[in-house]
Design a protein around this motif. Structure first.
Motif, PDB file in Angstrom:
ATOM      1  N   GLY A  38      51.451  41.568  71.093  1.00  0.00           N
ATOM      2  CA  GLY A  38      52.533  41.775  72.047  1.00  0.00           C
ATOM      3  C   GLY A  38      52.162  41.652  73.499  1.00  0.00           C
ATOM      4  N   ALA A  39      50.932  41.252  73.800  1.00  0.00           N
ATOM      5  CA  ALA A  39      50.543  41.077  75.207  1.00  0.00           C
ATOM      6  C   ALA A  39      51.394  39.985  75.844  1.00  0.00           C
ATOM      7  CB  ALA A  39      49.069  40.717  75.309  1.00  0.00           C
ATOM      8  N   GLU A  40      51.805  40.245  77.089  1.00  0.00           N
ATOM      9  CA  GLU A  40      52.625  39.276  77.824  1.00  0.00           C
ATOM     10  C   GLU A  40      51.869  38.668  78.991  1.00  0.00           C
ATOM     11  OE1 GLU A  40      57.022  41.017  77.644  1.00  0.00           O
ATOM     12  OE2 GLU A  40      55.513  42.571  78.034  1.00  0.00           O
ATOM     13  N   ALA A  41      50.635  39.088  79.193  1.00  0.00           N
ATOM     14  CA  ALA A  41      49.739  38.526  80.194  1.00  0.00           C
ATOM     15  C   ALA A  41      48.320  38.930  79.804  1.00  0.00           C
ATOM     16  CB  ALA A  41      50.065  39.022  81.599  1.00  0.00           C
ATOM     17  N   ILE A  42      47.328  38.176  80.254  1.00  0.00           N
ATOM     18  CA  ILE A  42      45.937  38.423  79.899  1.00  0.00           C
ATOM     19  C   ILE A  42      45.112  38.625  81.171  1.00  0.00           C
ATOM     20  CG2 ILE A  42      43.874  37.537  78.744  1.00  0.00           C
ATOM     21  CD1 ILE A  42      46.146  38.004  76.792  1.00  0.00           C
ATOM     22  N   ASP A  43      44.401  39.755  81.220  1.00  0.00           N
ATOM     23  CA  ASP A  43      43.488  40.018  82.326  1.00  0.00           C
ATOM     24  C   ASP A  43      42.119  39.446  81.964  1.00  0.00           C
ATOM     25  OD1 ASP A  43      43.120  41.916  84.889  1.00  0.00           O
ATOM     26  OD2 ASP A  43      41.316  42.070  83.632  1.00  0.00           O
ATOM     27  N   VAL A  44      41.614  38.554  82.804  1.00  0.00           N
ATOM     28  CA  VAL A  44      40.305  37.943  82.583  1.00  0.00           C
ATOM     29  C   VAL A  44      39.301  38.681  83.456  1.00  0.00           C
ATOM     30  CG1 VAL A  44      38.956  35.806  82.606  1.00  0.00           C
ATOM     31  CG2 VAL A  44      41.427  35.720  82.130  1.00  0.00           C
ATOM     32  N   ASN A  45      38.617  39.648  82.856  1.00  0.00           N
ATOM     33  CA  ASN A  45      37.706  40.515  83.603  1.00  0.00           C
ATOM     34  C   ASN A  45      36.284  40.019  83.418  1.00  0.00           C
ATOM     35  OD1 ASN A  45      36.109  42.553  84.642  1.00  0.00           O
ATOM     36  ND2 ASN A  45      37.411  44.193  83.911  1.00  0.00           N
ATOM     37  N   SER A  46      35.789  39.307  84.408  1.00  0.00           N
ATOM     38  CA  SER A  46      34.466  38.693  84.315  1.00  0.00           C
ATOM     39  C   SER A  46      33.366  39.555  84.905  1.00  0.00           C
ATOM     40  CB  SER A  46      34.477  37.351  85.043  1.00  0.00           C
ATOM     41  OG  SER A  46      34.640  37.575  86.432  1.00  0.00           O
ATOM     42  N   GLY A  47      33.727  40.687  85.512  1.00  0.00           N
ATOM     43  CA  GLY A  47      32.720  41.457  86.217  1.00  0.00           C
ATOM     44  C   GLY A  47      32.302  40.742  87.495  1.00  0.00           C
ATOM     45  N   PRO A  48      31.186  41.142  88.098  1.00  0.00           N
ATOM     46  CA  PRO A  48      30.798  40.562  89.384  1.00  0.00           C
ATOM     47  C   PRO A  48      30.301  39.125  89.307  1.00  0.00           C
ATOM     48  CG  PRO A  48      29.145  42.126  88.618  1.00  0.00           C
ATOM     49  CD  PRO A  48      30.315  42.263  87.693  1.00  0.00           C
ATOM     50  N   LEU A  49      29.768  38.690  88.148  1.00  0.00           N
ATOM     51  CA  LEU A  49      29.269  37.318  87.993  1.00  0.00           C
ATOM     52  C   LEU A  49      28.372  36.905  89.155  1.00  0.00           C
ATOM     53  CD1 LEU A  49      32.291  35.266  86.565  1.00  0.00           C
ATOM     54  CD2 LEU A  49      30.277  36.081  85.356  1.00  0.00           C
ATOM     55  N   THR A  50      27.217  37.495  89.233  1.00  0.00           N
ATOM     56  CA  THR A  50      26.308  37.200  90.346  1.00  0.00           C
ATOM     57  C   THR A  50      25.561  35.880  90.167  1.00  0.00           C
ATOM     58  OG1 THR A  50      24.607  38.538  89.250  1.00  0.00           O
ATOM     59  CG2 THR A  50      25.991  39.646  90.905  1.00  0.00           C
TER      60      THR A  50
END
Length: 218
Positions: A38-50
């Motif tokens: 049922g998700a209607e949007a997706i959060d792409v949590n990549s962290g700081p990605l140094t």
């Protein structure tokens, strides 16, 4: 109400391994499960990605895009990774997010204007601290709006995150009540129909001094 899945996080060992191997399949499988739930949007949590920030963010977003056309929230404090994510995701993407911290005002906020994107503003002090009370939260909301306007970003692009604190905090219940009051005050104080977003995953953070079986809201 829009339900945003925040399951896609670099702290997930499966996602971290997929990113290291550049294997999109685990990412696709997770996104498909979120959409089916049922998700209607997706959060792409990549962290700081140094390291290799732009390439790694681009891989993540392209892997997500291969599984869904749902709106995406690009969730990173790295400006280069944020911009790479915005390029890869396309129109309708949301920047997650910025606060009054100088580095974010200077490097994250301008991307909303450059990419014509909505942007989430966190009600945190310039030192990224949780405000003491509702009055301070309202003041921070005004400051966020003024910062957007100064950067040439239309008010309608701003989405306020009041930063829900864990109920296990010593004053967690007081802050939760003040947050609910704040949400009703924002449209009048800011002068337009304010959109808001809250993260509910932090309701699982620890256990308070009293055990509650349920919480009934008015």
């Amino acid at each position: 109400m829009l339900l945003v899945a925040d399951n896609l996080q670099i702290t997930d060992p499966a996602i971290a391994a997929a990113l290291a191997a550049r294997d999109p399949q685990p990412v696709r499988e997770l996104v498909e499960k979120c959409a089916a739930a049922g998700a209607e949007a997706i959060d792409v949590n990549s962290g700081p990605l140094t390291r290799d920030a732009e390439a790694r963010m681009t891989f993540l977003v392209e892997a997500v895009r291969s599984a869904t056309d749902l709106p995406l929230l690009i969730d990173t404090a790295n400006p280069a990774a944020m911009e790479a994510g915005l390029r890869a995701a396309g129109a309708g993407t949301i920047i997650n997010g910025f606060s009054l911290e100088p580095a974010k005002l200077n490097r994250i906020l301008p991307l909303a204007q450059a990419y014509d994107a909505d942007i989430i503003g966190f009600l945190l002090t310039p030192r990224s601290q949780v405000p003491r009370d509702g009055a301070e939260r309202l003041g921070l909301a005004v400051d966020l709006l003024q910062s957007c306007q100064a950067a040439g970003i239309a008010p309608r692009r701003l989405i306020i995150d009041p930063v829900v604190v864990p109920l296990a905090w010593q004053d967690g219940h007081r802050q939760a009540r003040e947050m609910l009051t704040l949400l009703g005050q924002l449209p009048e104080v800011l002068g337009f129909p304010v959109r808001t977003v809250v993260g509910l995953s932090n309701l699982t953070t620890g256990r308070g001094p009293v055990s509650y079986t349920h919480l009934t809201l008015p």
